[in-house]
Design a protein around this motif. Sequence first.
Motif, mmCIF file in Angstrom:
data_model
loop_
_atom_site.group_PDB
_atom_site.id
_atom_site.type_symbol
_atom_site.label_atom_id
_atom_site.label_comp_id
_atom_site.label_asym_id
_atom_site.label_seq_id
_atom_site.Cartn_x
_atom_site.Cartn_y
_atom_site.Cartn_z
ATOM 1 N N PHE A 82 -22.321 40.416 33.398
ATOM 2 C CA PHE A 82 -21.821 39.418 32.177
ATOM 3 C C PHE A 82 -22.360 39.664 30.916
ATOM 4 C CE2 PHE A 82 -20.238 37.744 36.302
ATOM 5 C CZ PHE A 82 -18.998 37.271 35.982
ATOM 6 N N ASP A 83 -21.366 39.363 29.831
ATOM 7 C CA ASP A 83 -22.076 39.526 28.576
ATOM 8 C C ASP A 83 -22.804 38.175 27.969
ATOM 9 O OD1 ASP A 83 -21.486 42.254 27.555
ATOM 10 O OD2 ASP A 83 -19.360 41.455 28.487
ATOM 11 N N SER A 84 -22.296 37.107 28.483
ATOM 12 C CA SER A 84 -22.798 35.824 27.927
ATOM 13 C C SER A 84 -22.606 34.807 29.021
ATOM 14 C CB SER A 84 -21.820 35.568 26.774
ATOM 15 O OG SER A 84 -20.352 35.589 27.169
ATOM 16 N N PHE A 85 -23.362 33.626 28.807
ATOM 17 C CA PHE A 85 -23.475 32.543 29.831
ATOM 18 C C PHE A 85 -23.391 31.249 28.773
ATOM 19 C CE2 PHE A 85 -25.877 29.524 32.377
ATOM 20 C CZ PHE A 85 -25.412 29.733 33.789
ATOM 21 N N TRP A 86 -22.484 30.388 29.268
ATOM 22 C CA TRP A 86 -22.001 29.182 28.574
ATOM 23 C C TRP A 86 -22.122 27.915 29.129
ATOM 24 C CZ3 TRP A 86 -20.802 30.793 23.495
ATOM 25 C CH2 TRP A 86 -20.474 32.215 23.112
ATOM 26 N N LEU A 87 -22.633 27.051 28.260
ATOM 27 C CA LEU A 87 -22.905 25.431 28.808
ATOM 28 C C LEU A 87 -21.975 24.649 28.319
ATOM 29 C CD1 LEU A 87 -26.823 25.163 28.466
ATOM 30 C CD2 LEU A 87 -25.455 26.088 30.533
ATOM 31 N N MET A 88 -21.870 23.368 28.821
ATOM 32 C CA MET A 88 -21.059 22.352 27.908
ATOM 33 C C MET A 88 -22.036 21.566 27.296
ATOM 34 S SD MET A 88 -20.385 19.315 30.713
ATOM 35 C CE MET A 88 -21.707 18.374 31.569
ATOM 36 N N ASP A 89 -21.539 20.717 26.083
ATOM 37 C CA ASP A 89 -22.492 19.814 25.427
ATOM 38 C C ASP A 89 -21.768 18.427 25.365
ATOM 39 O OD1 ASP A 89 -24.473 19.246 23.671
ATOM 40 O OD2 ASP A 89 -23.326 19.788 22.059
ATOM 41 N N HIS A 90 -22.340 17.805 26.246
ATOM 42 C CA HIS A 90 -21.985 16.201 26.484
ATOM 43 C C HIS A 90 -23.047 15.662 27.113
ATOM 44 C CE1 HIS A 90 -17.560 17.096 25.382
ATOM 45 N NE2 HIS A 90 -17.664 18.005 26.518
ATOM 46 N N LEU A 91 -22.984 14.233 26.782
ATOM 47 C CA LEU A 91 -23.780 13.098 27.210
ATOM 48 C C LEU A 91 -23.657 12.871 28.792
ATOM 49 C CD1 LEU A 91 -24.827 11.311 24.121
ATOM 50 C CD2 LEU A 91 -25.818 13.335 24.776
ATOM 51 N N TYR A 92 -22.505 13.294 29.280
ATOM 52 C CA TYR A 92 -22.280 12.982 30.521
ATOM 53 C C TYR A 92 -20.922 13.812 31.079
ATOM 54 C CZ TYR A 92 -17.354 10.902 29.017
ATOM 55 O OH TYR A 92 -16.536 10.542 28.659
ATOM 56 N N SER A 93 -20.526 13.930 32.159
ATOM 57 C CA SER A 93 -19.447 14.521 32.576
ATOM 58 C C SER A 93 -18.107 14.192 32.335
ATOM 59 C CB SER A 93 -19.659 14.851 34.007
ATOM 60 O OG SER A 93 -18.525 15.562 34.695
ATOM 61 N N PRO A 94 -17.419 14.543 31.266
ATOM 62 C CA PRO A 94 -16.161 13.720 31.077
ATOM 63 C C PRO A 94 -15.240 13.822 32.153
ATOM 64 C CG PRO A 94 -16.763 15.394 29.303
ATOM 65 C CD PRO A 94 -17.816 15.532 30.312
ATOM 66 N N GLY A 95 -14.529 12.558 32.235
ATOM 67 C CA GLY A 95 -13.469 12.505 33.315
ATOM 68 C C GLY A 95 -13.898 12.350 34.511
ATOM 69 N N GLY A 96 -14.987 12.514 34.978
ATOM 70 C CA GLY A 96 -15.821 12.597 36.464
ATOM 71 C C GLY A 96 -16.496 11.125 36.641
ATOM 72 N N LYS A 97 -17.019 11.008 37.860
ATOM 73 C CA LYS A 97 -17.734 9.975 38.280
ATOM 74 C C LYS A 97 -19.059 10.231 37.642
ATOM 75 C CE LYS A 97 -15.117 9.522 42.809
ATOM 76 N NZ LYS A 97 -15.265 9.534 43.998
ATOM 77 N N PRO A 98 -19.961 9.097 37.625
ATOM 78 C CA PRO A 98 -21.255 9.235 37.145
ATOM 79 C C PRO A 98 -22.016 10.351 37.960
ATOM 80 C CG PRO A 98 -20.651 6.907 36.897
ATOM 81 C CD PRO A 98 -19.600 7.710 37.934
ATOM 82 N N THR A 99 -22.720 11.364 37.292
ATOM 83 C CA THR A 99 -23.432 12.363 38.115
ATOM 84 C C THR A 99 -24.489 12.940 37.197
ATOM 85 O OG1 THR A 99 -23.359 14.272 39.455
ATOM 86 C CG2 THR A 99 -21.965 14.180 37.344
ATOM 87 N N ALA A 100 -25.389 13.620 37.753
ATOM 88 C CA ALA A 100 -26.522 14.065 36.954
ATOM 89 C C ALA A 100 -25.997 15.379 36.016
ATOM 90 C CB ALA A 100 -27.556 14.497 37.837
ATOM 91 N N SER A 101 -26.363 15.246 34.863
ATOM 92 C CA SER A 101 -25.878 16.097 33.799
ATOM 93 C C SER A 101 -27.152 16.495 32.798
ATOM 94 C CB SER A 101 -24.749 15.654 32.986
ATOM 95 O OG SER A 101 -24.187 16.443 31.962
ATOM 96 N N LEU A 102 -27.522 17.645 32.964
ATOM 97 C CA LEU A 102 -28.683 18.142 32.217
ATOM 98 C C LEU A 102 -28.328 18.322 30.776
ATOM 99 C CD1 LEU A 102 -29.864 20.946 34.644
ATOM 100 C CD2 LEU A 102 -30.866 18.762 33.953
ATOM 101 N N GLU A 103 -29.281 17.954 29.904
ATOM 102 C CA GLU A 103 -29.109 18.055 28.214
ATOM 103 C C GLU A 103 -29.089 19.622 27.818
ATOM 104 O OE1 GLU A 103 -29.367 18.473 24.275
ATOM 105 O OE2 GLU A 103 -31.029 19.222 25.449
ATOM 106 N N SER A 104 -27.989 19.803 27.050
ATOM 107 C CA SER A 104 -27.629 21.303 26.899
ATOM 108 C C SER A 104 -28.659 22.010 26.114
ATOM 109 C CB SER A 104 -26.183 21.353 26.317
ATOM 110 O OG SER A 104 -26.375 20.915 25.035
#
Length: 295
Positions: free
Chosen positions: A31-53
């Motif tokens: 793979f040429d690239s690896f991408w993360l999301m940039d949110h303070l939580y998981s949009p639209g989902g139940k509360p869950t652990a989400s690492l700072e990007s």
Amino acid sequence: MSIQFGVFVPQFRIDVSGMRARAVAAEHAGFDSFWLMDHLYSPGGKPTASLESWTLLTMLAGSTSTIRLGHLVGCNPLRHPALLSKMAATVDNISGGRLDLGLGWGSVEAEFDMFGIPVGSRRERAEALGETIEIFRKMCAGEPFDYDGRHFRLRGAYGLPAPVQSRIPIHIGGGGKQLTMPLVAEHADWWNCLGSARHRIDELAPLRGQARISAQYAVGFAQRSDEIPEVAAVTARRMPDQSWGTPLVGTANMLIDQLNDERRRGVELFVLRFHDFAAPETLERFGRDVIAKLS
């Protein structure tokens, strides 16, 4: 036209070691690239652990050596442009020049309400993104500058150290004709077409200026044809069409045919989100059975 492959792994329900394992596997798989999301939580989902990007991206930069790294896309209202520029230059130095800067003007209204982040209207946020990119380019140059914008004002600002790259590529994500595409045409090296906008890619592409086209895809990767119904069901449940567009589903040979169809629409970078959270063995198999055959 050469093509590139990226993998999008939103960092929720995956711990630090799991994210590291996926980035390393993606690099080894081609793979040429690896991408993360940039949110303070998981949009639209139940509360869950989400690492700072950005913190996570720094760790991944130290764990890999060739794969490019970034966000699809960074949420512009979360950071002042001077801070964003400093963070980007630092990660670019840590990674040896492997950062791609993905940015969006911030469309998840619930996130700003949840965390009490003051933002303006959608148009004001789009204007602020344009100013952020102008400031970013000036910060990367390393020379003192003044900036007078509607949203930001800087005096004698400079950014040192400069990035390793002479020009960090900017990816702007979205599909809006009025707010996003003018920013793409003016500022972006890459236009990242959201999965939900892919059905309009032929209509939107002429508005992108000189930006190259990347697009996001939900992928259901089956090892055998008899697995396709189950894989398709999991893909639809985890990445519904209204958010991700029509998924790519099938065995390796079937996916190669589907990717070639998209390639003819002008897509140069395929950013894939796999149905099984990009398990390392899936990335390895995709690299061997798909990427290697399309290179």
